[in-house]
Write a protein that holds these residues in place. Structure first.
Motif, mmCIF file in Angstrom:
data_model
loop_
_atom_site.group_PDB
_atom_site.id
_atom_site.type_symbol
_atom_site.label_atom_id
_atom_site.label_comp_id
_atom_site.label_asym_id
_atom_site.label_seq_id
_atom_site.Cartn_x
_atom_site.Cartn_y
_atom_site.Cartn_z
ATOM 1 N N ARG A 45 -64.342 14.401 -67.934
ATOM 2 C CA ARG A 45 -64.078 12.973 -67.718
ATOM 3 C C ARG A 45 -62.917 12.500 -68.584
ATOM 4 O O ARG A 45 -62.028 11.774 -68.116
ATOM 5 N N ALA A 46 -62.901 12.919 -69.843
ATOM 6 C CA ALA A 46 -61.850 12.479 -70.764
ATOM 7 C C ALA A 46 -60.476 13.012 -70.377
ATOM 8 O O ALA A 46 -59.467 12.410 -70.722
ATOM 9 N N GLU A 47 -60.418 14.127 -69.664
ATOM 10 C CA GLU A 47 -59.143 14.676 -69.208
ATOM 11 C C GLU A 47 -58.521 13.821 -68.114
ATOM 12 O O GLU A 47 -57.316 13.856 -67.906
ATOM 13 N N HIS A 48 -59.352 13.055 -67.402
ATOM 14 C CA HIS A 48 -58.879 12.309 -66.234
ATOM 15 C C HIS A 48 -58.724 10.814 -66.440
ATOM 16 O O HIS A 48 -58.066 10.156 -65.640
ATOM 17 N N GLU A 49 -59.349 10.274 -67.481
ATOM 18 C CA GLU A 49 -59.240 8.831 -67.692
ATOM 19 C C GLU A 49 -59.487 8.477 -69.148
ATOM 20 O O GLU A 49 -60.187 9.180 -69.858
ATOM 21 N N VAL A 50 -58.871 7.367 -69.565
ATOM 22 C CA VAL A 50 -59.133 6.837 -70.893
ATOM 23 C C VAL A 50 -60.572 6.326 -70.899
ATOM 24 O O VAL A 50 -61.083 5.856 -69.874
ATOM 25 N N LEU A 51 -61.246 6.440 -72.039
ATOM 26 C CA LEU A 51 -62.647 6.041 -72.131
ATOM 27 C C LEU A 51 -62.845 5.011 -73.237
ATOM 28 O O LEU A 51 -62.215 5.081 -74.289
ATOM 29 N N TRP A 52 -63.735 4.070 -72.995
ATOM 30 C CA TRP A 52 -64.153 3.097 -73.990
ATOM 31 C C TRP A 52 -65.638 3.324 -74.219
ATOM 32 O O TRP A 52 -66.427 3.320 -73.265
ATOM 33 N N ILE A 53 -66.032 3.530 -75.469
ATOM 34 C CA ILE A 53 -67.435 3.680 -75.817
ATOM 35 C C ILE A 53 -67.800 2.508 -76.702
ATOM 36 O O ILE A 53 -67.226 2.329 -77.784
ATOM 37 N N ASP A 54 -68.733 1.682 -76.216
ATOM 38 C CA ASP A 54 -69.107 0.493 -76.995
ATOM 39 C C ASP A 54 -70.157 0.855 -78.042
ATOM 40 O O ASP A 54 -70.625 1.989 -78.117
ATOM 41 N N ARG A 55 -70.526 -0.113 -78.853
ATOM 42 C CA ARG A 55 -71.459 0.124 -79.963
ATOM 43 C C ARG A 55 -72.837 0.576 -79.485
ATOM 44 O O ARG A 55 -73.553 1.237 -80.222
ATOM 45 N N ALA A 56 -73.186 0.227 -78.252
ATOM 46 C CA ALA A 56 -74.479 0.631 -77.690
ATOM 47 C C ALA A 56 -74.407 2.023 -77.063
ATOM 48 O O ALA A 56 -75.400 2.521 -76.555
ATOM 49 N N GLY A 57 -73.207 2.631 -77.072
ATOM 50 C CA GLY A 57 -73.042 3.962 -76.516
ATOM 51 C C GLY A 57 -72.722 4.001 -75.032
ATOM 52 O O GLY A 57 -72.674 5.071 -74.437
ATOM 53 N N ARG A 58 -72.469 2.834 -74.428
ATOM 54 C CA ARG A 58 -72.086 2.803 -73.009
ATOM 55 C C ARG A 58 -70.647 3.255 -72.864
ATOM 56 O O ARG A 58 -69.779 2.826 -73.618
ATOM 57 N N VAL A 59 -70.403 4.110 -71.874
ATOM 58 C CA VAL A 59 -69.078 4.677 -71.643
ATOM 59 C C VAL A 59 -68.473 4.046 -70.397
ATOM 60 O O VAL A 59 -69.089 4.028 -69.335
ATOM 61 N N GLU A 64 -61.418 -0.186 -66.375
ATOM 62 C CA GLU A 64 -62.552 -0.855 -67.032
ATOM 63 C C GLU A 64 -62.464 -0.641 -68.544
ATOM 64 O O GLU A 64 -62.686 -1.570 -69.320
ATOM 65 N N ALA A 65 -62.133 0.570 -68.962
ATOM 66 C CA ALA A 65 -62.011 0.872 -70.392
ATOM 67 C C ALA A 65 -60.893 0.049 -71.023
ATOM 68 O O ALA A 65 -61.052 -0.510 -72.110
ATOM 69 N N ARG A 85 -61.564 -7.149 -65.444
ATOM 70 C CA ARG A 85 -62.890 -6.594 -65.175
ATOM 71 C C ARG A 85 -63.666 -7.373 -64.124
ATOM 72 O O ARG A 85 -64.812 -7.048 -63.843
ATOM 73 N N VAL A 86 -63.038 -8.386 -63.527
ATOM 74 C CA VAL A 86 -63.713 -9.211 -62.515
ATOM 75 C C VAL A 86 -63.010 -9.031 -61.175
ATOM 76 O O VAL A 86 -61.788 -9.124 -61.096
ATOM 77 N N ALA A 87 -63.814 -8.806 -60.133
ATOM 78 C CA ALA A 87 -63.250 -8.669 -58.774
ATOM 79 C C ALA A 87 -62.628 -9.989 -58.338
ATOM 80 O O ALA A 87 -63.120 -11.045 -58.716
ATOM 81 N N PRO A 88 -61.552 -9.984 -57.599
ATOM 82 C CA PRO A 88 -60.845 -8.846 -57.034
ATOM 83 C C PRO A 88 -59.787 -8.248 -57.964
ATOM 84 O O PRO A 88 -59.220 -7.215 -57.651
ATOM 85 N N ALA A 89 -59.545 -8.882 -59.117
ATOM 86 C CA ALA A 89 -58.539 -8.341 -60.041
ATOM 87 C C ALA A 89 -58.925 -6.943 -60.507
ATOM 88 O O ALA A 89 -58.055 -6.089 -60.708
ATOM 89 N N SER A 90 -60.207 -6.668 -60.644
ATOM 90 C CA SER A 90 -60.645 -5.342 -61.090
ATOM 91 C C SER A 90 -60.274 -4.270 -60.073
ATOM 92 O O SER A 90 -59.960 -3.139 -60.444
#
Length: 126
Positions: A45-59, A64-65, A85-90
């Motif tokens: 997954r990390a090879e294909h997209e930037v990732l954001w991991i929040d304090r609760a551990g959600r990836v 979106e990241a 992060r809100v449709a339709p802009a997302s």
């Protein structure tokens, strides 16, 4: 935490921009130096997209990241992050992210190595 591809010149240039201009209160780390299993994700997954991991551990990945990073930065960046992060802009943000990701080797800061599979990149990560 923001996790990016440290072997990609465009990705690294983008992170340097973030570090310089976006007051992100987050750790930023190349996936090659992160314990991805502990973070709840995979190298694939990390090879294909930037990732954001929040304090609760959600990836979160991709646009979106980026939106979550900008939201966490606060100030005017927060507004941009929320809109992303809100449709339709997302939908538009995700389409733009995918287009950029597929062509990152052609963009400023990118190199031919950005287009190769990770195992074929200089440095041999993958």
């Amino acid at each position: 935490m923001l996790v990016y591809d440290g072997d990609c010149g465009f990705c690294t240039s983008s992170v340097r921009f973030i570090e310089r201009y976006v007051p992100a209160r987050a750790e930023i780390v190349a996936f090659q130096y992160a314990d991805l299993g502990e973070l709840g994700t995979t190298a694939e997954r990390a090879e294909h997209e930037v990732l954001w991991i929040d304090r609760a551990g959600r990836v979160s990945g991709g646009a979106e990241a980026v939106g979550r990073l900008l939201t966490a930065a606060g100030g005017p960046w927060r507004a941009l992050g929320v809109v992303m992060r809100v449709a339709p802009a997302s939908w538009a943000a995700q389409a733009a992210y995918r287009l950029i990701a597929r062509n990152r080797h052609r963009l400023p800061g990118g190199t031919a190595a950005c287009a190769l599979p990770p195992a074929g990149r200089p440095g041999g990560h993958g």
